[in-house]
Design an enzyme around this catalytic site. Structure first.
Site, PDB file in Angstrom:
ATOM      1  N   ASP A 167      -3.866   2.122  -2.435  1.00 46.71           N
ATOM      2  CA  ASP A 167      -3.176   3.373  -2.779  1.00 46.71           C
ATOM      3  C   ASP A 167      -4.174   4.518  -2.718  1.00 46.71           C
ATOM      4  O   ASP A 167      -5.072   4.626  -3.563  1.00 46.71           O
ATOM      5  CB  ASP A 167      -2.579   3.264  -4.172  1.00 46.71           C
ATOM      6  CG  ASP A 167      -1.741   2.004  -4.340  1.00 46.71           C
ATOM      7  OD1 ASP A 167      -0.897   1.748  -3.463  1.00 46.71           O
ATOM      8  OD2 ASP A 167      -1.941   1.259  -5.314  1.00 46.71           O
TER       9      ASP A 167
ATOM     10  N   SER B 178       0.850  -1.193   0.000  1.00 42.13           N
ATOM     11  CA  SER B 178       0.000   0.000   0.000  1.00 42.13           C
ATOM     12  C   SER B 178       0.875   1.227   0.000  1.00 42.13           C
ATOM     13  O   SER B 178       2.057   1.164   0.346  1.00 42.13           O
ATOM     14  CB  SER B 178      -0.928   0.062   1.230  1.00 42.13           C
ATOM     15  OG  SER B 178      -1.984  -0.865   1.131  1.00 42.13           O
TER      16      SER B 178
ATOM     17  N   SER C  21      -2.550  -3.763  -3.642  1.00 42.45           N
ATOM     18  CA  SER C  21      -2.041  -2.538  -3.037  1.00 42.45           C
ATOM     19  C   SER C  21      -3.169  -1.554  -2.783  1.00 42.45           C
ATOM     20  O   SER C  21      -3.998  -1.296  -3.651  1.00 42.45           O
ATOM     21  CB  SER C  21      -0.998  -1.896  -3.964  1.00 42.45           C
ATOM     22  OG  SER C  21      -0.318  -0.850  -3.318  1.00 42.45           O
TER      23      SER C  21
END
Length: 348
Positions: A275, A235, A273
């Site tokens: 983000d 992340s 991830s």
């Protein structure tokens, strides 16, 4: 504590000038504080970004959020995008401590409002996270009110970067990640304004790392094949602040350029991830005494390209600073994350 930044290796990111500290705190009024928990079981912490020194709840800031990939557990971002306002400091921590940190922000805001005789019956705490379980025994949920209050108390302009605060247990491109920051100056009508960025980096595949357009990650991966990250997951939290008068819509447009900076470091923003970018401007405060109509300035969109460029450059440099400022860390389970500095400048 390592203090190296990417510029110390002769790398200049982009073309725009930096602020005095080259940190998000170059935006006037912005400070950052950390609390770091570093013992045999825990490599974790809290980082708090204070956009102003006065009461955010009573004088809210214009703000926006952009979700690049939603594999994350943030708090408060829905209301920020709905109303376009920020009313608490922004806290970053690990995944399983979001609720406890949010509760601490609520308590801190209520206490301040009581002291200042401001009615407060609903608070929208904003908390971001990345998962540091590779180095930290995250299930202990070892952070709470005392740690958040300490981070706020420690807030300053010239704050530390690397494996501190919310970046203590993070990894980036298979190496040690952490907290990184950068700023860019944008000249508008003869006056310099600042775009500042702070990241909590915890993403990326080792072989993908790029520095100054060079495939540094491939060379590093060849040296540490057993330790390298094989997939782009993890992340990144990105906080962007500016003193440029922008509307909520314009802030959102700026945040949508954040992935440009990530791509320049080699990320393709993988499935696993989370983000998320949170942005605010210290201009255009939402004051309670403004009457039925709120006075507001907004940048002419014909000049916004320079702000887009500033955001992309500051994000790219912040990610690299988060890695060069970090030391090698050994986690509770014996995992080792090596510092990018161990491979520079030889791999450039």
């Amino acid at each position: 504590m390592n203090t190296k930044r990417i510029c110390d290796y002769g790398i200049t990111v982009g073309e725009l000038p930096t602020g005095l500290l080259n940190k998000i705190s170059d935006v006037p009024g912005v400070t950052v504080g950390h609390y770091t928990l570093d013992n045999d079981r825990h490599k974790t912490g809290v980082t708090v970004i204070l956009p102003a020194q006065d009461n955010l709840f009573s004088d809210k800031m214009t703000a926006a959020v952009h979700v690049i990939n939603g594999f994350g557990k943030t708090c408060g971002t829905v209301q920020v995008n709905e109303l376009g306002t920020l009313e608490t400091p922004i806290a970053l921590t690990n995944t399983l401590n979001v609720g406890k940190v949010a509760d601490a922000l609520v308590g801190w805001t209520l206490e301040r409002c009581r002291r200042e005789n401001i009615g407060c019956f609903s608070v929208n705490p904003v908390v971001g996270e990345t998962n540091d379980c590779g180095l930290n025994d995250i299930a202990d949920r070892a952070l709470g009110e005392a740690e958040v209050y300490a981070a706020i108390e420690n807030a300053c302009a010239d704050f530390e970067e690397g494996d501190v605060g919310a970046g203590k247990g993070t990894s980036c491109f298979g190496l040690k990640g952490g907290i990184g920051s950068a700023s860019r100056l944008v000249n508008l009508d003869g006056q310099n304004y600042t775009v500042g960025v702070l990241v909590q980096s915890n993403f990326g595949r080792t072989a993908d790392l790029m520095i100054d357009g060079r495939p540094v990650g491939e060379r590093i991966a060849a040296k540490i094949r057993k330790e390298q990250a094989q997939t782009d997951k993890g992340s990144i939290m990105i906080v962007l602040g500016t003193d440029i008068p922008l509307s909520e819509l314009q802030l959102g447009r700026v945040l949508r350029r954040v992935p440009v900076g990530l791509a320049r470091t080699g990320s393709f923003i993988g499935h696993g991830s989370g983000d998320v970018a949170i942005g605010f401007t210290t201009a255009n405060r939402h004051r309670p005494d403004s009457g039925a109509f709120r006075p507001m300035q907004a940048l002419d969109d014909r000049h916004i390209d320079r702000v887009f460029r500033a955001a992309a450059e500051a994000v790219e440099e912040s990610v690299l600073n988060s890695m060069t400022a970090a030391d090698r860390v050994t986690g509770y389970n014996g995992n080792v994350k090596r510092s990018l500095n161990e491979f520079l400048p030889e791999c450039l």
